[in-house]
Design a protein around this motif. Structure first.
Motif, PDB file in Angstrom:
ATOM      1  N   GLY A 140       0.779  -1.225   0.000  1.00 46.72           N
ATOM      2  CA  GLY A 140       0.000   0.000   0.000  1.00 46.72           C
ATOM      3  C   GLY A 140       0.813   1.278   0.000  1.00 46.72           C
ATOM      4  N   GLY A 141       2.117   1.158   0.091  1.00 53.38           N
ATOM      5  CA  GLY A 141       2.938   2.358   0.063  1.00 53.38           C
ATOM      6  C   GLY A 141       2.984   2.980  -1.322  1.00 53.38           C
ATOM      7  N   GLY A 142       3.569   4.173  -1.411  1.00 53.35           N
ATOM      8  CA  GLY A 142       3.671   4.830  -2.701  1.00 53.35           C
ATOM      9  C   GLY A 142       3.988   6.299  -2.543  1.00 53.35           C
ATOM     10  N   LEU A 143       3.829   7.018  -3.649  1.00 55.49           N
ATOM     11  CA  LEU A 143       4.073   8.454  -3.678  1.00 55.49           C
ATOM     12  C   LEU A 143       2.743   9.187  -3.589  1.00 55.49           C
ATOM     13  N   VAL A 144       2.654  10.152  -2.693  1.00 54.51           N
ATOM     14  CA  VAL A 144       1.419  10.916  -2.513  1.00 54.51           C
ATOM     15  C   VAL A 144       1.783  12.374  -2.250  1.00 54.51           C
ATOM     16  N   GLN A 145       0.917  13.272  -2.666  1.00 54.74           N
ATOM     17  CA  GLN A 145       1.148  14.693  -2.437  1.00 54.74           C
ATOM     18  C   GLN A 145       0.819  15.067  -0.998  1.00 54.74           C
ATOM     19  N   PRO A 146       1.424  16.125  -0.496  1.00 54.33           N
ATOM     20  CA  PRO A 146       1.073  16.596   0.849  1.00 54.33           C
ATOM     21  C   PRO A 146      -0.428  16.848   0.957  1.00 54.33           C
ATOM     22  N   GLY A 147      -0.986  16.424   2.075  1.00 52.22           N
ATOM     23  CA  GLY A 147      -2.419  16.528   2.275  1.00 52.22           C
ATOM     24  C   GLY A 147      -3.195  15.319   1.802  1.00 52.22           C
ATOM     25  N   GLY A 148      -2.543  14.433   1.099  1.00 53.28           N
ATOM     26  CA  GLY A 148      -3.197  13.243   0.573  1.00 53.28           C
ATOM     27  C   GLY A 148      -3.310  12.129   1.587  1.00 53.28           C
ATOM     28  N   SER A 149      -3.824  10.990   1.108  1.00 50.84           N
ATOM     29  CA  SER A 149      -4.066   9.835   1.979  1.00 50.84           C
ATOM     30  C   SER A 149      -3.500   8.571   1.358  1.00 50.84           C
ATOM     31  N   LEU A 150      -3.152   7.641   2.225  1.00 52.49           N
ATOM     32  CA  LEU A 150      -2.751   6.297   1.833  1.00 52.49           C
ATOM     33  C   LEU A 150      -3.262   5.332   2.881  1.00 52.49           C
ATOM     34  N   ARG A 151      -3.501   4.098   2.448  1.00 51.01           N
ATOM     35  CA  ARG A 151      -3.861   3.052   3.385  1.00 51.01           C
ATOM     36  C   ARG A 151      -2.867   1.912   3.256  1.00 51.01           C
ATOM     37  N   LEU A 152      -2.143   1.663   4.313  1.00 51.87           N
ATOM     38  CA  LEU A 152      -1.204   0.550   4.340  1.00 51.87           C
ATOM     39  C   LEU A 152      -1.906  -0.694   4.856  1.00 51.87           C
ATOM     40  N   SER A 153      -1.509  -1.826   4.310  1.00 52.31           N
ATOM     41  CA  SER A 153      -2.011  -3.117   4.774  1.00 52.31           C
ATOM     42  C   SER A 153      -0.835  -3.997   5.172  1.00 52.31           C
TER      43      SER A 153
ATOM     44  N   LEU B  65      -1.376  13.702   4.975  1.00 50.19           N
ATOM     45  CA  LEU B  65       0.045  13.352   4.995  1.00 50.19           C
ATOM     46  C   LEU B  65       0.936  14.570   4.797  1.00 50.19           C
ATOM     47  N   LYS B  66       2.080  14.530   5.467  1.00 55.26           N
ATOM     48  CA  LYS B  66       3.056  15.619   5.426  1.00 55.26           C
ATOM     49  C   LYS B  66       4.381  15.073   4.885  1.00 55.26           C
ATOM     50  N   PRO B  67       5.224  15.938   4.346  1.00 58.49           N
ATOM     51  CA  PRO B  67       6.529  15.474   3.867  1.00 58.49           C
ATOM     52  C   PRO B  67       7.319  14.741   4.948  1.00 58.49           C
ATOM     53  N   GLU B  68       7.154  15.143   6.199  1.00 60.55           N
ATOM     54  CA  GLU B  68       7.880  14.486   7.284  1.00 60.55           C
ATOM     55  C   GLU B  68       7.363  13.092   7.599  1.00 60.55           C
ATOM     56  N   ASP B  69       6.288  12.690   6.972  1.00 58.22           N
ATOM     57  CA  ASP B  69       5.805  11.308   7.114  1.00 58.22           C
ATOM     58  C   ASP B  69       6.539  10.362   6.169  1.00 58.22           C
ATOM     59  N   THR B  70       7.372  10.903   5.295  1.00 57.80           N
ATOM     60  CA  THR B  70       8.131  10.081   4.362  1.00 57.80           C
ATOM     61  C   THR B  70       9.052   9.132   5.115  1.00 57.80           C
ATOM     62  N   ALA B  71       8.901   7.841   4.842  1.00 58.41           N
ATOM     63  CA  ALA B  71       9.678   6.820   5.554  1.00 58.41           C
ATOM     64  C   ALA B  71       9.337   5.445   4.989  1.00 58.41           C
ATOM     65  N   VAL B  72      10.119   4.469   5.390  1.00 54.96           N
ATOM     66  CA  VAL B  72       9.726   3.077   5.197  1.00 54.96           C
ATOM     67  C   VAL B  72       8.890   2.679   6.403  1.00 54.96           C
ATOM     68  N   TYR B  73       7.716   2.154   6.137  1.00 53.44           N
ATOM     69  CA  TYR B  73       6.789   1.758   7.196  1.00 53.44           C
ATOM     70  C   TYR B  73       6.815   0.246   7.377  1.00 53.44           C
ATOM     71  N   TYR B  74       6.929  -0.158   8.645  1.00 51.59           N
ATOM     72  CA  TYR B  74       7.009  -1.572   8.988  1.00 51.59           C
ATOM     73  C   TYR B  74       5.845  -1.973   9.881  1.00 51.59           C
ATOM     74  N   CYS B  75       5.271  -3.129   9.640  1.00 57.47           N
ATOM     75  CA  CYS B  75       4.349  -3.679  10.625  1.00 57.47           C
ATOM     76  C   CYS B  75       5.098  -4.710  11.463  1.00 57.47           C
ATOM     77  N   ALA B  76       4.636  -4.882  12.677  1.00 56.59           N
ATOM     78  CA  ALA B  76       5.317  -5.764  13.612  1.00 56.59           C
ATOM     79  C   ALA B  76       4.303  -6.446  14.513  1.00 56.59           C
ATOM     80  N   ALA B  77       4.687  -7.630  14.996  1.00 57.16           N
ATOM     81  CA  ALA B  77       3.822  -8.408  15.872  1.00 57.16           C
ATOM     82  C   ALA B  77       4.558  -8.804  17.137  1.00 57.16           C
ATOM     83  N   ASP B  78       3.869  -8.705  18.253  1.00 65.74           N
ATOM     84  CA  ASP B  78       4.351  -9.306  19.500  1.00 65.74           C
ATOM     85  C   ASP B  78       3.494 -10.536  19.729  1.00 65.74           C
TER      86      ASP B  78
END
Length: 124
Positions: free
Chosen positions: A7-20, A85-98
Motif C-alpha cells: 500500500g505504500g507509494g508516492l502521494v502529495q502533501p495533504g493526501g491519503s494512503l492506506r497501508l495493509s 500526509l506531510k513530507p515528514e511522514d516520508t519513511a519506510v513503514y514496517y508492521c510488527a507483531a508481538d
C-alpha cells in the motif's frame, strides 16, 4: 507469524494512503500489532499499536488525529489509514507483531516479528 506490508507509494502533501499488513499463521488474532517507520538517516520510530481485539489503540503524538490503526482478525490483516500526509511522514513503514502478548506495545524491543517494509513518500 509472517508479515507482508503493501500500500505504500508516492502521494502529495495533504493526501491519503492506506497501508495493509497481511499476516500468515494462527497467532495473529492473539498478537499485539504495531506500525513503525524509519526515515532516511534516522532511527526507526513508533507510529501506532493495537491490541488483539482492536479495542485498544495508541498513537505517536506526531500522527495522532491523522492516522488510524485497525485490524481484521478474520482476514489476518492489519491496516494503517494515513490522512493529511506531510513530507515528514516520508519513511519506510514496517508492521510488527508481538506474538507473546495481546495488549498494546509501544517499544520496538517488545516485538518479535517484522515485515519487510513499504516505502511511503510524501512530496509535491
Amino acid at each position: 507469524v509472517q508479515l507482508v506490508e503493501s500500500g505504500g507509494g508516492l502521494v502529495q502533501p495533504g493526501g491519503s494512503l492506506r497501508l495493509s499488513c497481511a499476516a500468515s499463521g494462527r497467532t495473529f488474532s492473539r498478537s499485539a500489532m504495531g506500525w513503525f517507520r524509519q526515515a532516511p538517516g534516522k532511527e526507526r520510530e513508533f507510529v501506532s499499536t493495537i491490541n488483539w481485539s482492536g479495542g485498544r489503540t495508541y498513537y505517536a503524538d506526531s500522527v495522532k488525529g491523522r492516522f488510524t490503526i485497525s485490524r481484521d482478525n478474520a482476514k489476518n490483516e492489519l491496516y494503517l489509514q494515513m490522512n493529511s500526509l506531510k513530507p515528514e511522514d516520508t519513511a519506510v513503514y514496517y508492521c510488527a507483531a508481538d506474538t507473546y502478548s495481546d495488549y498494546v506495545r509501544l517499544y520496538e524491543y517488545e516485538y518479535d516479528t517484522w515485515g519487510q517494509g513499504t516505502q511511503v513518500t510524501v512530496s509535491s
